[in-house]
Design a protein around this motif. Structure first.
Motif, PDB file in Angstrom:
ATOM      1  N   GLU A  93       1.113  -0.825  -0.148  1.00  0.00           N
ATOM      2  CA  GLU A  93      -0.291   0.024  -0.570  1.00  0.00           C
ATOM      3  C   GLU A  93       1.160   1.394   0.388  1.00  0.00           C
ATOM      4  O   GLU A  93       1.968   1.268   0.216  1.00  0.00           O
ATOM      5  N   SER A  94       0.693   2.267  -0.369  1.00  0.00           N
ATOM      6  CA  SER A  94       0.700   3.322  -0.465  1.00  0.00           C
ATOM      7  C   SER A  94       0.081   4.690  -0.151  1.00  0.00           C
ATOM      8  O   SER A  94      -1.124   4.598  -0.470  1.00  0.00           O
ATOM      9  N   ILE A  95       0.712   5.389   0.957  1.00  0.00           N
ATOM     10  CA  ILE A  95      -0.378   6.826   1.456  1.00  0.00           C
ATOM     11  C   ILE A  95      -0.137   7.474   0.559  1.00  0.00           C
ATOM     12  O   ILE A  95       0.259   8.152   0.150  1.00  0.00           O
ATOM     13  N   ARG A  96      -1.554   7.962  -0.127  1.00  0.00           N
ATOM     14  CA  ARG A  96      -2.270   8.982  -1.483  1.00  0.00           C
ATOM     15  C   ARG A  96      -2.915   9.709  -0.135  1.00  0.00           C
ATOM     16  O   ARG A  96      -4.429   9.004  -0.227  1.00  0.00           O
ATOM     17  N   PHE A  97      -2.953  10.921   0.668  1.00  0.00           N
ATOM     18  CA  PHE A  97      -3.848  11.608   1.374  1.00  0.00           C
ATOM     19  C   PHE A  97      -3.006  12.989   0.867  1.00  0.00           C
ATOM     20  O   PHE A  97      -2.216  13.544   1.680  1.00  0.00           O
ATOM     21  N   PRO A  98      -3.964  13.545   0.397  1.00  0.00           N
ATOM     22  CA  PRO A  98      -3.961  14.988  -0.594  1.00  0.00           C
ATOM     23  C   PRO A  98      -3.859  15.924   0.721  1.00  0.00           C
ATOM     24  O   PRO A  98      -3.207  16.750   0.463  1.00  0.00           O
ATOM     25  N   LEU A  99      -4.465  15.748   1.755  1.00  0.00           N
ATOM     26  CA  LEU A  99      -4.694  16.352   3.127  1.00  0.00           C
ATOM     27  C   LEU A  99      -2.903  16.927   3.522  1.00  0.00           C
ATOM     28  O   LEU A  99      -2.285  17.973   3.860  1.00  0.00           O
ATOM     29  N   LEU A 100      -2.311  15.501   3.559  1.00  0.00           N
ATOM     30  CA  LEU A 100      -1.050  15.542   3.901  1.00  0.00           C
ATOM     31  C   LEU A 100      -0.049  16.824   3.218  1.00  0.00           C
ATOM     32  O   LEU A 100       0.770  17.104   3.892  1.00  0.00           O
ATOM     33  N   LEU A 101      -0.425  16.179   1.408  1.00  0.00           N
ATOM     34  CA  LEU A 101       0.578  17.023   0.852  1.00  0.00           C
ATOM     35  C   LEU A 101      -0.050  18.630   1.548  1.00  0.00           C
ATOM     36  O   LEU A 101       1.370  19.188   1.022  1.00  0.00           O
ATOM     37  N   HIS A 121     -11.592  18.545   6.860  1.00  0.00           N
ATOM     38  CA  HIS A 121     -10.765  16.829   7.289  1.00  0.00           C
ATOM     39  C   HIS A 121     -11.733  16.766   8.534  1.00  0.00           C
ATOM     40  O   HIS A 121     -11.931  15.094   8.656  1.00  0.00           O
ATOM     41  N   ARG A 122     -11.222  16.720   9.579  1.00  0.00           N
ATOM     42  CA  ARG A 122     -11.207  16.249  10.663  1.00  0.00           C
ATOM     43  C   ARG A 122     -12.675  15.983  10.566  1.00  0.00           C
ATOM     44  O   ARG A 122     -13.307  14.671  11.317  1.00  0.00           O
ATOM     45  N   ALA A 123     -13.696  16.266  10.796  1.00  0.00           N
ATOM     46  CA  ALA A 123     -15.203  16.959  10.617  1.00  0.00           C
ATOM     47  C   ALA A 123     -16.022  15.202   9.267  1.00  0.00           C
ATOM     48  O   ALA A 123     -16.425  14.215  10.377  1.00  0.00           O
ATOM     49  N   ALA A 124     -14.997  15.048   8.333  1.00  0.00           N
ATOM     50  CA  ALA A 124     -15.721  13.611   7.419  1.00  0.00           C
ATOM     51  C   ALA A 124     -15.276  12.458   8.289  1.00  0.00           C
ATOM     52  O   ALA A 124     -15.535  11.803   8.160  1.00  0.00           O
ATOM     53  N   HIS A 125     -13.966  13.021   8.539  1.00  0.00           N
ATOM     54  CA  HIS A 125     -13.168  11.454   9.591  1.00  0.00           C
ATOM     55  C   HIS A 125     -13.986  11.135  10.900  1.00  0.00           C
ATOM     56  O   HIS A 125     -14.540  10.367  10.771  1.00  0.00           O
ATOM     57  N   ALA A 163      -8.175   6.707  14.425  1.00  0.00           N
ATOM     58  CA  ALA A 163      -6.157   6.146  14.572  1.00  0.00           C
ATOM     59  C   ALA A 163      -5.745   8.107  13.724  1.00  0.00           C
ATOM     60  O   ALA A 163      -5.479   9.063  13.843  1.00  0.00           O
ATOM     61  N   VAL A 164      -6.925   8.606  12.709  1.00  0.00           N
ATOM     62  CA  VAL A 164      -6.388   9.553  11.833  1.00  0.00           C
ATOM     63  C   VAL A 164      -7.025  10.791  12.432  1.00  0.00           C
ATOM     64  O   VAL A 164      -6.436  11.834  12.678  1.00  0.00           O
ATOM     65  N   LEU A 165      -7.847  10.373  13.672  1.00  0.00           N
ATOM     66  CA  LEU A 165      -8.777  11.411  14.766  1.00  0.00           C
ATOM     67  C   LEU A 165      -7.397  12.028  15.380  1.00  0.00           C
ATOM     68  O   LEU A 165      -7.273  12.967  16.093  1.00  0.00           O
ATOM     69  N   GLU A 166      -6.881  10.822  16.184  1.00  0.00           N
ATOM     70  CA  GLU A 166      -5.635  11.447  17.024  1.00  0.00           C
ATOM     71  C   GLU A 166      -4.601  11.521  16.496  1.00  0.00           C
ATOM     72  O   GLU A 166      -4.076  12.540  17.120  1.00  0.00           O
ATOM     73  N   TRP A 167      -4.075  11.314  15.490  1.00  0.00           N
ATOM     74  CA  TRP A 167      -3.933  12.115  14.456  1.00  0.00           C
ATOM     75  C   TRP A 167      -3.936  13.664  14.486  1.00  0.00           C
ATOM     76  O   TRP A 167      -2.842  14.838  14.627  1.00  0.00           O
ATOM     77  N   PHE A 168      -5.447  14.052  14.425  1.00  0.00           N
ATOM     78  CA  PHE A 168      -6.066  15.164  13.678  1.00  0.00           C
ATOM     79  C   PHE A 168      -5.497  15.912  15.370  1.00  0.00           C
ATOM     80  O   PHE A 168      -5.394  17.297  15.088  1.00  0.00           O
ATOM     81  N   ASP A 169      -6.285  15.573  16.642  1.00  0.00           N
ATOM     82  CA  ASP A 169      -6.213  15.506  18.292  1.00  0.00           C
ATOM     83  C   ASP A 169      -5.005  16.115  18.402  1.00  0.00           C
ATOM     84  O   ASP A 169      -4.145  17.055  18.987  1.00  0.00           O
ATOM     85  N   ALA A 170      -3.458  15.544  17.671  1.00  0.00           N
ATOM     86  CA  ALA A 170      -2.029  15.964  17.861  1.00  0.00           C
ATOM     87  C   ALA A 170      -1.200  16.956  17.766  1.00  0.00           C
ATOM     88  O   ALA A 170      -0.171  16.789  17.809  1.00  0.00           O
ATOM     89  N   LEU A 171      -2.018  17.347  16.113  1.00  0.00           N
ATOM     90  CA  LEU A 171      -1.303  18.125  15.924  1.00  0.00           C
ATOM     91  C   LEU A 171      -1.288  19.412  16.876  1.00  0.00           C
ATOM     92  O   LEU A 171      -1.293  20.315  17.734  1.00  0.00           O
ATOM     93  N   PRO A 172       0.172  19.898  16.171  1.00  0.00           N
ATOM     94  CA  PRO A 172       0.542  21.440  16.995  1.00  0.00           C
ATOM     95  C   PRO A 172      -0.231  22.230  17.024  1.00  0.00           C
ATOM     96  O   PRO A 172      -0.927  22.810  16.015  1.00  0.00           O
TER      97      PRO A 172
END
Length: 182
Positions: A93-101, A121-125, A163-172
């Motif tokens: 698999e490869s991560i293709r997550f436009p938001l990361l870009l 994006h957080r709301a969508a997830h 996991a994605v929501l946890e990532w959002f919540d841990a953003l600086p």
């Protein structure tokens, strides 16, 4: 057998046709329901693959029905090609997550714009997780009718969205800072 190995899109369509004949429209809808959260499939891809698979003898077109819809059914050659595809190791698999870009280049955005993107994006997830949780809650606790393969896929979706929501919540804080609208 086809001249080239099946691609994942064609293989998924053959997999769905194991459940019975479907029109191209039915396949688009079914794919969106079953794999839309983790595998993109466009209507044009579906029809292109159906044409190629019919030419290769992997599926057979039925009589056109209402609204000129044409059902397709899998052939023995299609079942064999699908079995061969399913037996191959999946590609990495490869991560293709436009938001990361966008996050990577966030310093080039006007103040607050990245925060807007992140909030959307957080709301969508969060909504996707809620949907998965509804599906999981509706599953019978113990049943022979529950497809363990679908449950495994659902569990991945639940874990991924958490996991994605946890990532959002841990953003600086500066990344998620709300725009100053004053």
């Amino acid at each position: 057998m086809p001249d080239r190995p099946l691609n994942a899109t064609a293989a998924s369509l053959l997999g769905f046709l194991h459940d019975g004949p479907m029109t191209g429209w039915d396949l688009v809808e079914y794919a969106q329901q079953r794999i839309g959260a983790f595998w993109s499939l466009t209507q044009s891809q579906v029809y292109r693959e159906l044409t190629a698979m019919a030419a290769a003898g992997l599926i057979r077109a039925g009589e056109r029905g209402r609204r000129d819809r044409q059902p397709y059914e899998i052939t023995d050659a299609g079942r064999a090609a699908f079995a061969e595809w399913a037996a191959r190791p999946p590609a990495e698999e490869s991560i293709r997550f436009p938001l990361l870009l966008t996050v990577l280049f966030g310093r080039h955005l006007p103040p607050g714009r990245l925060a807007e993107f992140l909030a959307t994006h957080r709301a969508a997830h969060a909504a996707r997780l809620a949907g998965y949780e509804q599906v999981a809650a509706a599953l019978p606790a113990e049943s022979d009718t529950v497809d363990p393969y679908s449950v495994a896929t659902l569990r991945f979706g639940l874990a991924y969205e958490r996991a994605v929501l946890e990532w959002f919540d841990a953003l600086p804080g500066q990344l998620g800072a709300a725009p100053d609208l004053s």
